[in-house]
Scaffold this motif. Structure first.
Motif, PDB file in Angstrom:
ATOM      1  N   GLN A  13     -29.684 -71.477 -26.913  1.00 57.25           N
ATOM      2  CA  GLN A  13     -31.114 -71.766 -27.063  1.00 57.25           C
ATOM      3  C   GLN A  13     -31.359 -72.788 -28.163  1.00 57.25           C
ATOM      4  O   GLN A  13     -32.188 -73.694 -28.019  1.00 57.25           O
ATOM      5  N   THR A  14     -30.623 -72.653 -29.263  1.00 55.81           N
ATOM      6  CA  THR A  14     -30.770 -73.609 -30.371  1.00 55.81           C
ATOM      7  C   THR A  14     -30.353 -75.011 -29.938  1.00 55.81           C
ATOM      8  O   THR A  14     -31.040 -76.004 -30.215  1.00 55.81           O
ATOM      9  N   ASP A  15     -29.202 -75.113 -29.248  1.00 53.93           N
ATOM     10  CA  ASP A  15     -28.732 -76.425 -28.778  1.00 53.93           C
ATOM     11  C   ASP A  15     -29.728 -77.039 -27.806  1.00 53.93           C
ATOM     12  O   ASP A  15     -30.019 -78.249 -27.867  1.00 53.93           O
ATOM     13  N   VAL A  20     -34.445 -80.989 -26.488  1.00 50.85           N
ATOM     14  CA  VAL A  20     -35.804 -81.258 -25.970  1.00 50.85           C
ATOM     15  C   VAL A  20     -36.821 -81.337 -27.105  1.00 50.85           C
ATOM     16  O   VAL A  20     -38.021 -81.211 -26.871  1.00 50.85           O
ATOM     17  N   LYS A  21     -36.335 -81.536 -28.317  1.00 49.44           N
ATOM     18  CA  LYS A  21     -37.258 -81.607 -29.460  1.00 49.44           C
ATOM     19  C   LYS A  21     -38.218 -82.785 -29.312  1.00 49.44           C
ATOM     20  O   LYS A  21     -39.360 -82.741 -29.734  1.00 49.44           O
ATOM     21  N   ASN A  22     -37.760 -83.898 -28.717  1.00 47.78           N
ATOM     22  CA  ASN A  22     -38.606 -85.089 -28.573  1.00 47.78           C
ATOM     23  C   ASN A  22     -39.757 -84.874 -27.599  1.00 47.78           C
ATOM     24  O   ASN A  22     -40.684 -85.676 -27.536  1.00 47.78           O
ATOM     25  N   LEU A  23     -39.714 -83.783 -26.830  1.00 48.77           N
ATOM     26  CA  LEU A  23     -40.806 -83.488 -25.894  1.00 48.77           C
ATOM     27  C   LEU A  23     -41.891 -82.647 -26.536  1.00 48.77           C
ATOM     28  O   LEU A  23     -42.868 -82.269 -25.877  1.00 48.77           O
ATOM     29  N   GLY A  24     -41.745 -82.327 -27.814  1.00 51.15           N
ATOM     30  CA  GLY A  24     -42.759 -81.530 -28.508  1.00 51.15           C
ATOM     31  C   GLY A  24     -42.529 -80.046 -28.438  1.00 51.15           C
ATOM     32  O   GLY A  24     -43.381 -79.262 -28.884  1.00 51.15           O
ATOM     33  N   LEU A  25     -41.382 -79.635 -27.904  1.00 44.09           N
ATOM     34  CA  LEU A  25     -41.073 -78.209 -27.799  1.00 44.09           C
ATOM     35  C   LEU A  25     -40.354 -77.752 -29.055  1.00 44.09           C
ATOM     36  O   LEU A  25     -39.531 -78.477 -29.623  1.00 44.09           O
ATOM     37  N   GLU A  26     -40.647 -76.542 -29.509  1.00 45.57           N
ATOM     38  CA  GLU A  26     -40.038 -75.993 -30.712  1.00 45.57           C
ATOM     39  C   GLU A  26     -39.274 -74.728 -30.356  1.00 45.57           C
ATOM     40  O   GLU A  26     -39.674 -73.972 -29.472  1.00 45.57           O
ATOM     41  N   ARG A  27     -38.215 -74.501 -31.109  1.00 41.53           N
ATOM     42  CA  ARG A  27     -37.409 -73.301 -30.887  1.00 41.53           C
ATOM     43  C   ARG A  27     -38.101 -72.104 -31.512  1.00 41.53           C
ATOM     44  O   ARG A  27     -38.723 -72.205 -32.576  1.00 41.53           O
ATOM     45  N   GLY A  28     -38.011 -70.960 -30.855  1.00 38.93           N
ATOM     46  CA  GLY A  28     -38.584 -69.737 -31.406  1.00 38.93           C
ATOM     47  C   GLY A  28     -37.862 -69.300 -32.670  1.00 38.93           C
ATOM     48  O   GLY A  28     -36.756 -69.763 -32.976  1.00 38.93           O
ATOM     49  N   LEU A  29     -38.465 -68.419 -33.455  1.00 41.85           N
ATOM     50  CA  LEU A  29     -37.877 -67.948 -34.705  1.00 41.85           C
ATOM     51  C   LEU A  29     -36.603 -67.152 -34.409  1.00 41.85           C
ATOM     52  O   LEU A  29     -36.617 -66.205 -33.627  1.00 41.85           O
ATOM     53  N   GLU A  30     -35.489 -67.583 -35.038  1.00 46.58           N
ATOM     54  CA  GLU A  30     -34.205 -66.908 -34.809  1.00 46.58           C
ATOM     55  C   GLU A  30     -34.203 -65.528 -35.460  1.00 46.58           C
ATOM     56  O   GLU A  30     -34.727 -65.346 -36.551  1.00 46.58           O
ATOM     57  N   ILE A 132     -50.856 -67.733 -26.394  1.00 45.78           N
ATOM     58  CA  ILE A 132     -50.883 -68.498 -25.140  1.00 45.78           C
ATOM     59  C   ILE A 132     -49.888 -69.651 -25.214  1.00 45.78           C
ATOM     60  O   ILE A 132     -49.097 -69.897 -24.278  1.00 45.78           O
ATOM     61  N   ASN A 133     -49.917 -70.393 -26.341  1.00 47.26           N
ATOM     62  CA  ASN A 133     -48.987 -71.514 -26.513  1.00 47.26           C
ATOM     63  C   ASN A 133     -47.543 -71.029 -26.511  1.00 47.26           C
ATOM     64  O   ASN A 133     -46.650 -71.653 -25.919  1.00 47.26           O
ATOM     65  N   GLU A 134     -47.299 -69.907 -27.214  1.00 43.95           N
ATOM     66  CA  GLU A 134     -45.942 -69.372 -27.284  1.00 43.95           C
ATOM     67  C   GLU A 134     -45.470 -68.923 -25.902  1.00 43.95           C
ATOM     68  O   GLU A 134     -44.307 -69.131 -25.526  1.00 43.95           O
ATOM     69  N   ASN A 135     -46.405 -68.320 -25.145  1.00 39.32           N
ATOM     70  CA  ASN A 135     -46.048 -67.868 -23.805  1.00 39.32           C
ATOM     71  C   ASN A 135     -45.693 -69.055 -22.905  1.00 39.32           C
ATOM     72  O   ASN A 135     -44.709 -69.027 -22.159  1.00 39.32           O
ATOM     73  N   LEU A 138     -42.294 -70.373 -24.024  1.00 43.17           N
ATOM     74  CA  LEU A 138     -41.214 -69.503 -23.583  1.00 43.17           C
ATOM     75  C   LEU A 138     -40.942 -69.657 -22.093  1.00 43.17           C
ATOM     76  O   LEU A 138     -39.790 -69.646 -21.652  1.00 43.17           O
ATOM     77  N   LYS A 139     -42.034 -69.791 -21.302  1.00 45.74           N
ATOM     78  CA  LYS A 139     -41.850 -69.989 -19.869  1.00 45.74           C
ATOM     79  C   LYS A 139     -41.105 -71.289 -19.591  1.00 45.74           C
ATOM     80  O   LYS A 139     -40.192 -71.347 -18.765  1.00 45.74           O
ATOM     81  N   SER A 140     -41.506 -72.348 -20.367  1.00 44.47           N
ATOM     82  CA  SER A 140     -40.830 -73.632 -20.182  1.00 44.47           C
ATOM     83  C   SER A 140     -39.369 -73.550 -20.604  1.00 44.47           C
ATOM     84  O   SER A 140     -38.464 -74.032 -19.906  1.00 44.47           O
ATOM     85  N   ASP A 141     -39.133 -72.898 -21.766  1.00 38.61           N
ATOM     86  CA  ASP A 141     -37.748 -72.747 -22.235  1.00 38.61           C
ATOM     87  C   ASP A 141     -36.926 -71.931 -21.252  1.00 38.61           C
ATOM     88  O   ASP A 141     -35.761 -72.245 -20.972  1.00 38.61           O
TER      89      ASP A 141
END
Length: 450
Positions: A13-15, A20-30, A132-135, A138-141
């Motif tokens: 998930q981290t990798d 996809v960081k350039n698409l504006g997506l952020e990784r959830g809290l580890e 809502i944003n997190e959901n 997560l769906k996209s991830d």
């Protein structure tokens, strides 16, 4: 487990988030302890009925009828009515003030309650937007990760198919080779037997060569380890020998060191025979073996050093410094050694104090001999203390030389010079009574014998 376990999935998930960081997506809290809450559950909590305010009762102070005036015996009706009107106005004013205060307090409480609910409502809306944003994220991830896993599974399956095909091909080739050998064995058994022997010999030679190489490598490794171990032991033994030499040199330095060298220089440059004799006496005394003399003030401190307890060396230093600061005679009385001193021994009286101080140095040197070269802190403490004791001992030797030995030899020199001068006048002066000339035996017989 076949996906690599929890740690592997987290790293995946981290990798992926980094990709996809350039698409504006952020990784959830580890390693987050949070649990997923659906939108339905969240809105159900928001739409719960607002709790009603607790009913509060307001109390107004009752009328105190004791404050109403009473008509006096000689009071007119007009004056009483005026007094009564004034009293009613005061009561009315008090009631209005109480109502006003209650109204202000109620407005404050109402405003605070409304503000609190508005704040909670704003926070709830913000939390809802975050959820809502997190959901959505997560769906996209989840979709991207699933696609990535599917690709990896396809890749593994394709690789597995390739390996399987390769294995089948190798087996078929080996089978063909085996069929060729079988055919060759049927055609020419003798040639096949010779070939088989050659193959076996070649395989054995290869095995023997590998075994010899392995043994040679093991032998080289063993010799290298042996060489390193010998070097290590030699280095350790060198340090041990150097430590022993250093301890032995300290013992020699204590008896024949700088102090003795300085005295020899003074004696060589001096023309005073009494001074030369005093220096020779004290140098011989320094090198001589001395008996062990114990003292009640120092013995228990020496026992601590013998047992390895060096925690009170500073106290021992203070005690020695106090005892030796006044010279030999003062030291004898300060440590209670006056009963051990042979005061009848003329100028040599007081040498007993050196038995005690030399014994302290001997104890320190014995403890240094027991130490290992790696005990740096212990060696430093013992060496510093030994240098301190030697310094105080040399000061006492110097005082003993100046106050006891030199005056002794000067008196002896003066007595000798006086005796020689008197004998020039009277050859028979003090004959038989001199310390340097024993009384001559008289011949037997009487004074008139021929």
């Amino acid at each position: 487990k076949w996906l690599g376990g929890r740690a592997k999935l987290s790293q995946t998930q981290t990798d992926f988030a980094n990709e996809v960081k350039n698409l504006g997506l952020e990784r959830g809290l580890e390693n987050s302890k949070a649990r997923h809450k659906t939108i339905k559950q969240f809105y159900a909590e928001i739409e719960k009925p607002t709790p009603k305010l607790k009913e509060k009762k307001y109390e107004i102070q009752p009328i105190n009828y004791d404050l109403l005036p009473k008509m006096g015996l000689f009071q007119t009706t007009n004056s009483f009515n005026a007094q009564l009107k004034s009293a009613y106005e005061i009561i009315h004013s008090n009631y209005e003030n109480q109502v006003l205060e209650l109204k202000v307090e109620h407005q404050k409480q109402l405003k605070a309650t409304v503000t609190s609910y508005e704040t909670k409502l704003v926070e709830s809306r913000l939390n809802a937007e975050k959820l809502i944003n997190e959901n959505q994220r997560l769906k996209s991830d989840n979709k991207l990760i699933r696609q990535d896993f599917e690709k990896k599974i396809e890749l593994l399956e394709s690789e597995n198919e390739r390996d399987k095909a390769k294995l089948i091909h190798n087996n078929s080739m080996r089978l063909k080779e085996f069929e060729s050998f079988s055919e060759f064995k049927k055609v020419d058994p003798h040639a096949f037997q010779r070939l088989e022997i050659d193959v076996i010999n070649a395989v054995d030679q290869r095995k023997n060569a590998r075994e010899a190489e392995r043994k040679a490598e093991a032998e080289r490794h063993y010799k290298e380890q042996e060489r390193l171990e010998n070097e290590r032991r030699a280095a350790l033994q060198k340090k041990v020998d150097q430590h022993r030499e250093w301890v032995a040199e300290r013992a020699i330095e204590r008896k024949e060191g700088a102090f003795a060298h300085d005295l020899k220089v003074v004696s060589a440059n001096s023309e005073n025979q009494s001074e030369k004799a005093a220096i020779a006496d004290i140098l011989a005394f320094r090198k001589s073996e001395k008996p062990v003399l114990q003292n009640q003030h120092f013995e228990y401190r020496l026992q601590q050093i013998r047992t390895g307890d060096l925690s009170r060396l500073d106290e021992f230093k203070h005690a020695i410094n106090w005892a030796a600061e006044g010279g030999v005679v003062e030291t004898i009385y300060r440590i209670g050694m006056d009963k051990n001193v042979d005061w009848d021994n003329d100028g040599r009286a007081g040498r007993e104090v050196f038995y005690l101080f030399e014994n302290i140095s001997n104890v320190v040197e014995q403890q240094l001999e027991k130490t290992k070269y790696s005990e740096v802190e212990k060696i430093k403490k013992l060496a510093d203390f030994g240098d301190f004791v030697r310094e105080k001992t040399d000061l006492l030797y110097s005082d003993y030389l100046q106050t006891r030995l030199k005056p002794l030899y000067e008196r002896e020199q003066q007595s000798k010079e006086h005796l020689e001068a008197m004998r020039k006048i009277d050859p028979n002066y003090m004959k038989g009574n001199s310390y340097s000339e024993p009384e001559q035996q008289k011949p037997k017989g009487n004074d008139f014998s021929m």
